[in-house]
Structures are given as structure tokens and as C-alpha cells.
Design a protein around this motif. Structure first.
Motif, PDB file in Angstrom:
ATOM      1  N   GLN A   5      26.378  44.293  87.303  1.00 17.84           N
ATOM      2  CA  GLN A   5      25.222  43.917  88.047  1.00 17.84           C
ATOM      3  C   GLN A   5      24.254  43.319  87.210  1.00 17.84           C
ATOM      4  O   GLN A   5      23.454  42.436  87.452  1.00 17.84           O
ATOM      5  CB  GLN A   5      24.796  44.987  88.986  1.00 17.84           C
ATOM      6  CG  GLN A   5      25.494  45.477  90.101  1.00 17.84           C
ATOM      7  CD  GLN A   5      25.045  46.549  90.687  1.00 17.84           C
ATOM      8  OE1 GLN A   5      24.242  47.338  90.070  1.00 17.84           O
ATOM      9  NE2 GLN A   5      25.524  46.885  92.050  1.00 17.84           N
ATOM     10  N   SER A   6      24.135  43.899  86.108  1.00 14.29           N
ATOM     11  CA  SER A   6      23.014  43.613  85.408  1.00 14.29           C
ATOM     12  C   SER A   6      23.632  42.107  84.623  1.00 14.29           C
ATOM     13  O   SER A   6      22.415  41.386  84.335  1.00 14.29           O
ATOM     14  CB  SER A   6      22.922  44.467  84.066  1.00 14.29           C
ATOM     15  OG  SER A   6      23.825  44.365  83.020  1.00 14.29           O
ATOM     16  N   GLN A   7      24.709  41.970  84.449  1.00 17.67           N
ATOM     17  CA  GLN A   7      25.060  40.603  83.875  1.00 17.67           C
ATOM     18  C   GLN A   7      24.791  39.565  85.113  1.00 17.67           C
ATOM     19  O   GLN A   7      24.363  38.414  84.890  1.00 17.67           O
ATOM     20  CB  GLN A   7      26.650  40.538  83.579  1.00 17.67           C
ATOM     21  CG  GLN A   7      26.836  39.352  82.768  1.00 17.67           C
ATOM     22  CD  GLN A   7      28.374  39.314  82.531  1.00 17.67           C
ATOM     23  OE1 GLN A   7      29.043  40.370  82.608  1.00 17.67           O
ATOM     24  NE2 GLN A   7      28.859  38.099  81.774  1.00 17.67           N
ATOM     25  N   GLY A   8      25.047  39.926  86.354  1.00 20.14           N
ATOM     26  CA  GLY A   8      24.489  38.949  87.557  1.00 20.14           C
ATOM     27  C   GLY A   8      23.180  38.761  87.629  1.00 20.14           C
ATOM     28  O   GLY A   8      22.585  37.612  87.778  1.00 20.14           O
ATOM     29  N   ILE A   9      22.259  39.739  87.377  1.00 22.96           N
ATOM     30  CA  ILE A   9      20.967  39.543  87.511  1.00 22.96           C
ATOM     31  C   ILE A   9      20.573  38.786  86.278  1.00 22.96           C
ATOM     32  O   ILE A   9      19.822  38.005  86.412  1.00 22.96           O
ATOM     33  CB  ILE A   9      20.346  40.979  87.532  1.00 22.96           C
ATOM     34  CG1 ILE A   9      20.699  41.598  88.493  1.00 22.96           C
ATOM     35  CG2 ILE A   9      18.880  40.804  87.057  1.00 22.96           C
ATOM     36  CD1 ILE A   9      20.107  43.395  88.487  1.00 22.96           C
ATOM     37  N   GLN A  10      21.063  38.834  85.096  1.00 25.48           N
ATOM     38  CA  GLN A  10      20.679  38.253  83.921  1.00 25.48           C
ATOM     39  C   GLN A  10      21.208  36.908  84.180  1.00 25.48           C
ATOM     40  O   GLN A  10      20.207  35.823  83.710  1.00 25.48           O
ATOM     41  CB  GLN A  10      21.516  38.749  82.935  1.00 25.48           C
ATOM     42  CG  GLN A  10      21.214  38.089  81.258  1.00 25.48           C
ATOM     43  CD  GLN A  10      19.658  38.630  80.996  1.00 25.48           C
ATOM     44  OE1 GLN A  10      19.124  39.660  81.455  1.00 25.48           O
ATOM     45  NE2 GLN A  10      19.120  37.726  80.239  1.00 25.48           N
ATOM     46  N   THR A  11      22.320  36.427  84.675  1.00 24.70           N
ATOM     47  CA  THR A  11      22.648  35.049  85.080  1.00 24.70           C
ATOM     48  C   THR A  11      21.657  34.406  86.125  1.00 24.70           C
ATOM     49  O   THR A  11      21.315  33.246  85.955  1.00 24.70           O
ATOM     50  CB  THR A  11      24.045  35.069  85.809  1.00 24.70           C
ATOM     51  OG1 THR A  11      24.880  35.715  84.798  1.00 24.70           O
ATOM     52  CG2 THR A  11      24.354  33.650  86.011  1.00 24.70           C
ATOM     53  N   LEU A  12      21.372  35.302  87.001  1.00 24.85           N
ATOM     54  CA  LEU A  12      20.380  34.768  87.861  1.00 24.85           C
ATOM     55  C   LEU A  12      18.956  34.499  87.513  1.00 24.85           C
ATOM     56  O   LEU A  12      18.318  33.437  87.681  1.00 24.85           O
ATOM     57  CB  LEU A  12      20.024  35.633  89.266  1.00 24.85           C
ATOM     58  CG  LEU A  12      21.168  35.869  90.240  1.00 24.85           C
ATOM     59  CD1 LEU A  12      20.786  36.947  91.091  1.00 24.85           C
ATOM     60  CD2 LEU A  12      21.220  34.680  91.058  1.00 24.85           C
ATOM     61  N   LEU A  13      18.499  35.460  86.522  1.00 25.50           N
ATOM     62  CA  LEU A  13      17.207  35.157  85.762  1.00 25.50           C
ATOM     63  C   LEU A  13      17.162  33.890  85.011  1.00 25.50           C
ATOM     64  O   LEU A  13      16.208  33.092  84.825  1.00 25.50           O
ATOM     65  CB  LEU A  13      16.892  36.254  84.958  1.00 25.50           C
ATOM     66  CG  LEU A  13      16.328  37.506  85.591  1.00 25.50           C
ATOM     67  CD1 LEU A  13      16.208  38.605  84.634  1.00 25.50           C
ATOM     68  CD2 LEU A  13      15.010  37.300  86.386  1.00 25.50           C
ATOM     69  N   GLU A  14      18.301  33.620  84.405  1.00 22.52           N
ATOM     70  CA  GLU A  14      18.387  32.474  83.555  1.00 22.52           C
ATOM     71  C   GLU A  14      18.478  31.137  84.289  1.00 22.52           C
ATOM     72  O   GLU A  14      18.091  30.364  84.015  1.00 22.52           O
ATOM     73  CB  GLU A  14      19.919  32.657  82.594  1.00 22.52           C
ATOM     74  CG  GLU A  14      19.740  33.488  81.532  1.00 22.52           C
ATOM     75  CD  GLU A  14      21.114  33.555  80.842  1.00 22.52           C
ATOM     76  OE1 GLU A  14      22.084  32.768  81.206  1.00 22.52           O
ATOM     77  OE2 GLU A  14      21.133  34.543  79.913  1.00 22.52           O
ATOM     78  N   ALA A  15      19.306  31.473  85.531  1.00 22.85           N
ATOM     79  CA  ALA A  15      19.164  30.189  86.396  1.00 22.85           C
ATOM     80  C   ALA A  15      17.892  29.962  86.935  1.00 22.85           C
ATOM     81  O   ALA A  15      17.526  28.830  87.321  1.00 22.85           O
ATOM     82  CB  ALA A  15      20.215  30.474  87.729  1.00 22.85           C
ATOM     83  N   GLU A  16      17.007  31.054  87.292  1.00 18.66           N
ATOM     84  CA  GLU A  16      15.717  30.874  87.739  1.00 18.66           C
ATOM     85  C   GLU A  16      14.793  30.183  86.646  1.00 18.66           C
ATOM     86  O   GLU A  16      14.087  29.198  87.004  1.00 18.66           O
ATOM     87  CB  GLU A  16      15.232  32.256  88.077  1.00 18.66           C
ATOM     88  CG  GLU A  16      13.900  32.046  88.959  1.00 18.66           C
ATOM     89  CD  GLU A  16      13.369  33.504  89.177  1.00 18.66           C
ATOM     90  OE1 GLU A  16      11.991  33.552  89.248  1.00 18.66           O
ATOM     91  OE2 GLU A  16      14.069  34.144  89.466  1.00 18.66           O
ATOM     92  N   LYS A  17      15.190  30.568  85.479  1.00 12.29           N
ATOM     93  CA  LYS A  17      14.371  29.918  84.286  1.00 12.29           C
ATOM     94  C   LYS A  17      14.648  28.483  84.253  1.00 12.29           C
ATOM     95  O   LYS A  17      13.762  27.649  83.823  1.00 12.29           O
ATOM     96  CB  LYS A  17      14.721  30.820  83.124  1.00 12.29           C
ATOM     97  CG  LYS A  17      13.919  32.105  82.682  1.00 12.29           C
ATOM     98  CD  LYS A  17      14.376  32.599  81.673  1.00 12.29           C
ATOM     99  CE  LYS A  17      13.525  34.110  81.309  1.00 12.29           C
ATOM    100  NZ  LYS A  17      13.928  34.609  80.099  1.00 12.29           N
ATOM    101  N   GLU A  18      16.028  28.204  84.267  1.00 18.33           N
ATOM    102  CA  GLU A  18      16.479  26.768  84.209  1.00 18.33           C
ATOM    103  C   GLU A  18      15.842  26.370  85.512  1.00 18.33           C
ATOM    104  O   GLU A  18      15.212  24.971  85.174  1.00 18.33           O
ATOM    105  CB  GLU A  18      18.003  26.547  84.293  1.00 18.33           C
ATOM    106  CG  GLU A  18      18.566  25.357  83.935  1.00 18.33           C
ATOM    107  CD  GLU A  18      18.390  24.878  82.572  1.00 18.33           C
ATOM    108  OE1 GLU A  18      18.169  23.648  82.739  1.00 18.33           O
ATOM    109  OE2 GLU A  18      18.122  25.563  81.673  1.00 18.33           O
ATOM    110  N   ALA A  19      15.702  26.670  86.575  1.00 18.85           N
ATOM    111  CA  ALA A  19      15.288  26.044  87.615  1.00 18.85           C
ATOM    112  C   ALA A  19      13.598  25.639  87.385  1.00 18.85           C
ATOM    113  O   ALA A  19      13.515  24.570  87.926  1.00 18.85           O
ATOM    114  CB  ALA A  19      15.508  26.733  89.035  1.00 18.85           C
ATOM    115  N   ALA A  20      13.133  26.574  86.970  1.00 15.19           N
ATOM    116  CA  ALA A  20      11.643  26.362  86.661  1.00 15.19           C
ATOM    117  C   ALA A  20      11.385  25.295  85.719  1.00 15.19           C
ATOM    118  O   ALA A  20      10.604  24.594  85.925  1.00 15.19           O
ATOM    119  CB  ALA A  20      11.023  27.772  86.269  1.00 15.19           C
TER     120      ALA A  20
END
Length: 119
Positions: A5-20
Motif C-alpha cells: 500500500q505504501s509503495q502504491g501510494i508512493q507510486t501515485l504520489l510520483e505520478a501526481e508529481k509527474e502530472a503536475a
């Protein structure tokens, strides 16, 4: 699971940063394109204005000669008329003065037409 879950959340945060980052780059690209479009439009306006000014100057120059020619023709005509009047004056002034003096000096007295002879 918590690691997943933390790795999934980390991936989502990275994807969000990339999208930003992508959104920020798109905004910067849009702003730059607007600046470029304004600059290009300004250049086109300046070129069009210069072309119209050159066209007007050419038109003005071509018609200025016409005005100058017309003015020269009017000046020549005026000069010839003035010369003719001056020549006529010089030629006839003695006759006019003589006629005026004859009218003033040589008066023949006569009775007025309303005066009746009394009998």
C-alpha cells in the motif's frame, strides 16, 4: 500489505508529481505561444503599416508633380495676361488722357432742354 500500500501510494504520489510537472510545462508552453503570437502579430502590423505608409508616400509624390505642373501653368497664364494688360495700358494711356482732357476743357455751352424760349 502495508508495504504494498505504501509503495502504491508512493507510486501515485510520483505520478501526481509527474502530472503536475506536465501541466506546468503545458501552461508555460501556452504562455510562450501566446507571447510568440503577439510578437508575430505586432511584426505583421508594423510591416503592413510601413507598406501603407510607403504606398501613401508614392501616391503623394506622384500627385505632387501634378499640382506643381498645374501651378506652373496658372502662373504662366497669369503672367501672359498681366503682360497683355500692361501693354494695352502703355499703348492707350496717351489717348485716354487726351480724351479726358478734351471732355473737361473743351465744353460747348448750350441751353438746357427744359428751358423754353420765352416769347
Amino acid at each position: 500489505m502495508s508495504a504494498q500500500q505504501s509503495q502504491g501510494i508512493q507510486t501515485l504520489l510520483e505520478a501526481e508529481k509527474e502530472a503536475a510537472k506536465i501541466v506546468q510545462q503545458a501552461r508555460q508552453y501556452r504562455v510562450q505561444k501566446l507571447k510568440d503570437a503577439r510578437s508575430e502579430a505586432s511584426k505583421e502590423i508594423d510591416e503592413y503599416k510601413k507598406a501603407k505608409e510607403d504606398e501613401f508616400k508614392a501616391f503623394e509624390a506622384s500627385h505632387a508633380g501634378t499640382t506643381s505642373n498645374a501651378q506652373n501653368a496658372v502662373d504662366k497664364e497669369t503672367e501672359s495676361s498681366l503682360k497683355a494688360i500692361t501693354d494695352s495700358y502703355t499703348k492707350n494711356k496717351d489717348n485716354v488722357v487726351k480724351k479726358l482732357l478734351d471732355r473737361v476743357v473743351l465744353v460747348e455751352p448750350e441751353l438746357h432742354r427744359n428751358l423754353r424760349a420765352q416769347s
